[in-house]
Design a protein around this motif. Structure first.
Motif, PDB file in Angstrom:
ATOM      1  N   UNK A 150      34.491 -13.860 -80.023  1.00 22.37           N
ATOM      2  CA  UNK A 150      34.006 -12.821 -80.942  1.00 22.37           C
ATOM      3  C   UNK A 150      32.670 -13.128 -81.615  1.00 22.37           C
ATOM      4  N   UNK A 151      32.458 -14.332 -82.105  1.00 23.93           N
ATOM      5  CA  UNK A 151      31.210 -14.615 -82.841  1.00 23.93           C
ATOM      6  C   UNK A 151      29.982 -14.409 -81.959  1.00 23.93           C
ATOM      7  N   UNK A 152      30.026 -14.897 -80.728  1.00 24.20           N
ATOM      8  CA  UNK A 152      28.880 -14.738 -79.814  1.00 24.20           C
ATOM      9  C   UNK A 152      28.717 -13.285 -79.402  1.00 24.20           C
ATOM     10  N   UNK A 153      29.822 -12.618 -79.111  1.00 24.69           N
ATOM     11  CA  UNK A 153      29.770 -11.224 -78.676  1.00 24.69           C
ATOM     12  C   UNK A 153      29.249 -10.314 -79.784  1.00 24.69           C
ATOM     13  N   UNK A 154      29.734 -10.504 -80.999  1.00 24.91           N
ATOM     14  CA  UNK A 154      29.313  -9.664 -82.128  1.00 24.91           C
ATOM     15  C   UNK A 154      27.829  -9.865 -82.411  1.00 24.91           C
ATOM     16  N   UNK A 155      27.370 -11.110 -82.376  1.00 28.66           N
ATOM     17  CA  UNK A 155      25.954 -11.388 -82.614  1.00 28.66           C
ATOM     18  C   UNK A 155      25.086 -10.686 -81.582  1.00 28.66           C
ATOM     19  N   UNK A 156      25.519 -10.718 -80.332  1.00 27.11           N
ATOM     20  CA  UNK A 156      24.750 -10.068 -79.262  1.00 27.11           C
ATOM     21  C   UNK A 156      24.797  -8.543 -79.394  1.00 27.11           C
ATOM     22  N   UNK A 157      25.969  -7.997 -79.652  1.00 29.53           N
ATOM     23  CA  UNK A 157      26.132  -6.535 -79.718  1.00 29.53           C
ATOM     24  C   UNK A 157      25.435  -5.926 -80.932  1.00 29.53           C
ATOM     25  N   UNK A 158      25.404  -6.653 -82.056  1.00 29.24           N
ATOM     26  CA  UNK A 158      24.735  -6.140 -83.257  1.00 29.24           C
ATOM     27  C   UNK A 158      23.285  -6.588 -83.324  1.00 29.24           C
ATOM     28  N   UNK A 159      22.902  -7.448 -82.408  1.00 31.06           N
ATOM     29  CA  UNK A 159      21.560  -8.022 -82.356  1.00 31.06           C
ATOM     30  C   UNK A 159      21.198  -8.689 -83.677  1.00 31.06           C
ATOM     31  N   UNK A 160      22.094  -9.585 -84.095  1.00 31.34           N
ATOM     32  CA  UNK A 160      21.824 -10.399 -85.274  1.00 31.34           C
ATOM     33  C   UNK A 160      22.429  -9.901 -86.562  1.00 31.34           C
ATOM     34  N   UNK A 161      23.354  -8.969 -86.507  1.00 31.74           N
ATOM     35  CA  UNK A 161      23.981  -8.447 -87.719  1.00 31.74           C
ATOM     36  C   UNK A 161      24.856  -9.486 -88.403  1.00 31.74           C
ATOM     37  N   UNK A 162      24.971  -9.359 -89.716  1.00 31.95           N
ATOM     38  CA  UNK A 162      25.785 -10.264 -90.528  1.00 31.95           C
ATOM     39  C   UNK A 162      26.988  -9.509 -91.077  1.00 31.95           C
ATOM     40  N   UNK A 163      28.124 -10.182 -91.090  1.00 30.13           N
ATOM     41  CA  UNK A 163      29.353  -9.577 -91.602  1.00 30.13           C
ATOM     42  C   UNK A 163      29.210  -9.303 -93.095  1.00 30.13           C
ATOM     43  N   UNK A 191      41.420  -1.357 -89.218  1.00 26.32           N
ATOM     44  CA  UNK A 191      40.427  -1.823 -90.170  1.00 26.32           C
ATOM     45  C   UNK A 191      39.194  -2.340 -89.445  1.00 26.32           C
ATOM     46  N   UNK A 192      38.078  -1.664 -89.698  1.00 25.75           N
ATOM     47  CA  UNK A 192      36.785  -2.019 -89.112  1.00 25.75           C
ATOM     48  C   UNK A 192      35.953  -2.707 -90.188  1.00 25.75           C
ATOM     49  N   UNK A 193      35.200  -3.738 -89.801  1.00 23.87           N
ATOM     50  CA  UNK A 193      34.332  -4.477 -90.719  1.00 23.87           C
ATOM     51  C   UNK A 193      32.885  -4.081 -90.463  1.00 23.87           C
ATOM     52  N   UNK A 194      32.154  -3.849 -91.545  1.00 20.79           N
ATOM     53  CA  UNK A 194      30.734  -3.504 -91.429  1.00 20.79           C
ATOM     54  C   UNK A 194      29.893  -4.759 -91.205  1.00 20.79           C
ATOM     55  N   UNK A 195      28.886  -4.609 -90.351  1.00 19.40           N
ATOM     56  CA  UNK A 195      27.873  -5.642 -90.124  1.00 19.40           C
ATOM     57  C   UNK A 195      26.517  -5.003 -90.375  1.00 19.40           C
ATOM     58  N   UNK A 196      25.651  -5.708 -91.078  1.00 19.60           N
ATOM     59  CA  UNK A 196      24.323  -5.189 -91.391  1.00 19.60           C
ATOM     60  C   UNK A 196      23.276  -6.278 -91.194  1.00 19.60           C
ATOM     61  N   UNK A 197      22.009  -5.879 -91.237  1.00 27.04           N
ATOM     62  CA  UNK A 197      20.919  -6.841 -91.243  1.00 27.04           C
ATOM     63  C   UNK A 197      20.331  -7.180 -89.896  1.00 27.04           C
ATOM     64  N   UNK A 198      20.983  -6.799 -88.832  1.00 25.06           N
ATOM     65  CA  UNK A 198      20.429  -7.047 -87.508  1.00 25.06           C
ATOM     66  C   UNK A 198      19.604  -5.851 -87.078  1.00 25.06           C
ATOM     67  N   UNK A 199      19.320  -5.809 -85.807  1.00 25.48           N
ATOM     68  CA  UNK A 199      18.590  -4.646 -85.286  1.00 25.48           C
ATOM     69  C   UNK A 199      19.449  -3.394 -85.437  1.00 25.48           C
TER      70      UNK A 199
END
Length: 173
Positions: free
Chosen positions: A107-120, A131-139
């Motif tokens: 998950x950590x590698x996949x999420x980073x790639x899919x969000x292009x650097x998003x932070x939880x 329950x979905x978690x928001x990620x922000x700050x990436x592309x």
């Protein structure tokens, strides 16, 4: 004095050559079409790839049903080589991009790639009982759902409201 006449001709010829070159470049520029508007992306039919992915993947593959008018699928792929990776990309009616990504990758590698650097973030949303978690700050901004055996990421340039619409429209049957 005979030597200076040759230098004058050489400078004159260079200036004339430069002028002809600039004129030719200007003519080419005028006659080559320019379109600065966004290209109209072709709509893709993802039904065959979806059926293939649902047969091959080790998790329930998600795809949207009943999206708002004007949303169109523009990219689709399934790769079962190393990890089962499902991708479905859409353009919204207002020109934004939303993608659905699913994988069995860590998950950590996949999420980073899919969000292009998003932070939880600490923000979560309950959508269709999950329950979905928001990620922000990436592309891309993103909503992430981690389930047993797979991770689903809904990400893109669209607003969180549009990402939530996509997450709510996802069906696995």
């Amino acid at each position: 004095m005979a030597g200076s006449n040759g230098k004058q001709k050489s400078v004159r010829n260079m200036v004339l050559s430069l002028g002809v070159t600039i004129l030719a470049a200007g003519v080419v520029y005028l006659f080559v079409p320019h379109d600065d508007s966004a290209p109209d992306l072709p709509k893709v039919d993802y039904r065959v790839e979806l059926l293939t992915a649902r047969r091959a993947a080790s998790y329930p593959v998600a795809a949207p049903e009943d999206l708002p008018a004007g949303w169109k699928a523009t990219s689709v792929r399934f790769d079962g080589q190393e990890f089962d990776v499902w991708h479905l990309g859409f353009h919204t009616s207002d020109g934004q991009y939303v993608q659905v990504e699913q994988s069995t990758q860590k998950p950590s590698a996949f999420i980073d790639e899919a969000t292009q650097g998003g932070e939880e973030s600490t923000t979560t949303r309950r959508i269709d009982g999950r329950t979905w978690t928001r990620y922000t700050g990436g592309r891309y901004d993103a909503l992430v759902l981690e389930e047993k055996g797979s991770t689903t990421v809904v990400a893109g340039t669209a607003s969180f409201a549009q990402l939530e619409k996509m997450a709510g429209a996802l069906k696995t049957v």
